[in-house]
Design a protein around this motif. Structure first.
Motif, PDB file in Angstrom:
ATOM      1  N   ALA A 266       0.832  -1.213   0.000  1.00 48.88           N
ATOM      2  CA  ALA A 266       0.000   0.000   0.000  1.00 48.88           C
ATOM      3  C   ALA A 266       0.867   1.264   0.000  1.00 48.88           C
ATOM      4  O   ALA A 266       0.483   2.298  -0.547  1.00 48.88           O
ATOM      5  CB  ALA A 266      -0.926  -0.002   1.212  1.00 48.88           C
ATOM      6  N   LYS A 269       4.563   3.379  -4.075  1.00 43.33           N
ATOM      7  CA  LYS A 269       3.898   4.226  -5.068  1.00 43.33           C
ATOM      8  C   LYS A 269       3.906   3.603  -6.474  1.00 43.33           C
ATOM      9  O   LYS A 269       3.167   4.036  -7.360  1.00 43.33           O
ATOM     10  CB  LYS A 269       4.547   5.620  -5.112  1.00 43.33           C
ATOM     11  CG  LYS A 269       4.319   6.414  -3.852  1.00 43.33           C
ATOM     12  CD  LYS A 269       2.886   6.930  -3.774  1.00 43.33           C
ATOM     13  CE  LYS A 269       2.466   7.242  -2.357  1.00 43.33           C
ATOM     14  NZ  LYS A 269       1.037   7.381  -2.165  1.00 43.33           N
ATOM     15  N   ARG A 281     -11.850  11.209   2.129  1.00 45.93           N
ATOM     16  CA  ARG A 281     -11.662  12.569   1.629  1.00 45.93           C
ATOM     17  C   ARG A 281     -11.837  13.601   2.734  1.00 45.93           C
ATOM     18  O   ARG A 281     -11.123  14.621   2.786  1.00 45.93           O
ATOM     19  CB  ARG A 281     -12.656  12.823   0.479  1.00 45.93           C
ATOM     20  CG  ARG A 281     -12.723  14.262  -0.008  1.00 45.93           C
ATOM     21  CD  ARG A 281     -11.398  14.782  -0.542  1.00 45.93           C
ATOM     22  NE  ARG A 281     -10.909  14.077  -1.687  1.00 45.93           N
ATOM     23  CZ  ARG A 281     -11.348  14.211  -2.936  1.00 45.93           C
ATOM     24  NH1 ARG A 281     -12.331  15.039  -3.206  1.00 45.93           N
ATOM     25  NH2 ARG A 281     -10.794  13.535  -3.904  1.00 45.93           N
ATOM     26  N   TYR A 326       3.721   6.336   7.229  1.00 48.68           N
ATOM     27  CA  TYR A 326       3.056   6.627   5.946  1.00 48.68           C
ATOM     28  C   TYR A 326       1.584   6.993   6.184  1.00 48.68           C
ATOM     29  O   TYR A 326       1.090   8.003   5.697  1.00 48.68           O
ATOM     30  CB  TYR A 326       3.157   5.411   5.016  1.00 48.68           C
ATOM     31  CG  TYR A 326       2.369   5.538   3.728  1.00 48.68           C
ATOM     32  CD1 TYR A 326       2.973   6.000   2.556  1.00 48.68           C
ATOM     33  CD2 TYR A 326       1.008   5.203   3.670  1.00 48.68           C
ATOM     34  CE1 TYR A 326       2.248   6.109   1.370  1.00 48.68           C
ATOM     35  CE2 TYR A 326       0.275   5.312   2.499  1.00 48.68           C
ATOM     36  CZ  TYR A 326       0.899   5.766   1.359  1.00 48.68           C
ATOM     37  OH  TYR A 326       0.177   5.884   0.191  1.00 48.68           O
TER      38      TYR A 326
END
Ligand code: ACO
Length: 401
Positions: A266, A269, A281, A326
């Motif tokens: 995950a 990239k 979002r 991350y």
């Protein structure tokens, strides 16, 4: 902020805001959410309290009409919905025409659209009364259609429900009843589903709701707007994530349960893999719905006496990700769909039906947003663009190209 302000060809100023990350599309009095603080309220009432104390039909009334119903109002709403819960027999021919393997979201969207042909009066909604009639019609028929999509997939005869039951109980009967066997309601299943539907009932201007509002802004009618909303919800970046989460957890299990490997994927990239059910979002702290659903998943599995190793994988994945730089840096937390699939699975709902369950929950939210948009007489939605293509060119005949 990744936003461009450019002078458009017509002389006006046009903002380009990919994904509308900073652009409001309307004023709304329905749902309040604070993504930084992890707050979600329907018409001012906290999601935690509604999930605990209200039932789905009360929440539907609240979202659509703005206030918690009195006992009389709720009884009338329930009765009006029940009176509209029959579906034209000819709709079954359309259902029969789908292959058994058809994805239930495609079937549901098509059937919702087909309802227009059987209820042409529901399109013209120039009075509040006409609007109300269209609303109770779809509230009555939608669970029937959703349950039928599941029965079709399982090759079971259709169940027409029992109007002496409550809204969610009746939905359970229509989904779970078996031929030649008296249906026995299961309160654990009913309560879990009621809560899940409440938690999914509205979420302000998300992708499917914006779709419902924008389609509705052309006065296309409620059912057409909802059908478009169902299609928008289907995508794996939106409602389809609940199916994608279980598929991901199953894949991790089949691969030996190595969560660290998938966390690394995950973060890579170059790898298109994303941790499904992670990130939102708007929520940049935590998704309050995920907290309630995680607790509910543990309770439901416990009450039903189910041990699901997938829940352990989900918990393991979440605890690693929540400590990982991350995910911390990008404020990625489990969202509503990270744990919902685990409950649906425990209730015996097939994976491909998960997003249909989401649509059942979101129905009152879509209706409320559509009604608000129509009552406020909002103009047709029509975003602008910045043209970046060729300047004028002379046409080249086919033989000269
Ligand atoms: N796994 C790994 N990385 C992620 C994830 C994830 N699930 N989500 C976001 N990121 C990363 C992105 O790669 C990006 O990294 P970068 O800054 O290094 O480029 C950063 O976090 C921001 O991500 P965006 O895609 O720009 O965030 P956006 O707000 O556009 O997307 C979304 C939100 C679609 C929900 C995203 O987080 C995602 O794809 N999640 C997985 C799908 C999912 O669970 N969807 C359900 C959402 S809830 C709902 O609709 C009911």
């Amino acid at each position: 902020i990744d936003i461009k302000v450019l002078r458009g060809a017509t002389g006006g100023v046009t903002t380009i805001d990919p994904g509308y990350k900073n652009t409001g599309s309307c004023e709304s009095a329905i749902t309040f959410l604070d993504g930084e603080k992890g707050i979600l309220r329907y018409r001012g009432y906290s999601i935690e309290e509604l999930a605990e104390k209200a039932d789905f039909l009360e929440v539907a009334y609240l979202l659509i009409f703005g206030e918690l119903p009195t006992k009389e109002q709720l009884e009338k709403f329930d009765k009006d919905i029940k009176e509209e819960s029959h579906v034209d027999e000819d709709m079954k021919k359309i259902l029969d025409g789908f292959p058994k393997s058809a994805h239930p979201m495609g079937v549901l969207s098509s059937l919702t659209s087909a309802l227009i042909a059987f209820n042409p009066g529901s399109v013209d909604v120039d009075s509040e009364e006409a609007m109300y009639n269209a609303i109770v019609k779809i509230m009555g028929k939608f669970p029937v259609l959703a349950a039928w999509t599941m029965r079709k997939r399982k090759s079971l005869p259709l169940d027409y429900g029992d109007n002496s039951l409550g809204y969610v109980e009746n939905l359970c009967k229509m989904m779970f009843s078996r031929p030649n066997k008296a249906y026995e309601a299961n309160s654990i299943v009913n309560d879990a589903l009621d809560k899940l539907l409440i938690l999914h009932a509205d979420h302000e201007q998300n992708c499917s709701t914006s779709t419902v509002r924008i389609v509705g802004s052309s006065h296309a009618g409620l059912f057409a707007s909802l059908s478009a909303g169902i299609s928008a919800l289907w995508g794996p970046l939106h409602g389809g994530a609940n199916q994608a989460v279980i598929e991901m957890l199953e894949a991790i299990k089949a691969d030996g349960g190595d969560t660290a490997k998938y966390i690394a994927k995950a973060k890579d990239k170059e790898d298109p893999f994303r941790l499904m059910g992670f990130g939102h979002r708007v929520y940049k702290n935590f998704d309050p719905r995920a907290k309630i659903i995680k607790k509910s998943a543990e309770e439901v599995l416990g009450d039903l006496g189910i041990e699901d190793p997938v829940l352990d994988i989900a918990k393991g994945l979440a605890s690693v990700a929540l400590e990982d730089e991350y995910f911390v840096k990008r404020k990625l937390y489990p969202n509503v769909d990270f744990y919902s699939g685990i409950i649906y699975r425990a209730l015996g709902i097939p994976t491909e039906m998960f997003t249909v369950m989401f649509a059942l929950g979101r129905l009152p939210g879509w209706i409320a947003q559509w009604r608000e948009m129509r009552l406020r007489k909002e103009p047709i939605g029509r975003p602008r663009q910045i043209y970046v293509g060729e300047n004028y060119r002379e046409f080249v005949d086919l033989e000269k190209r």
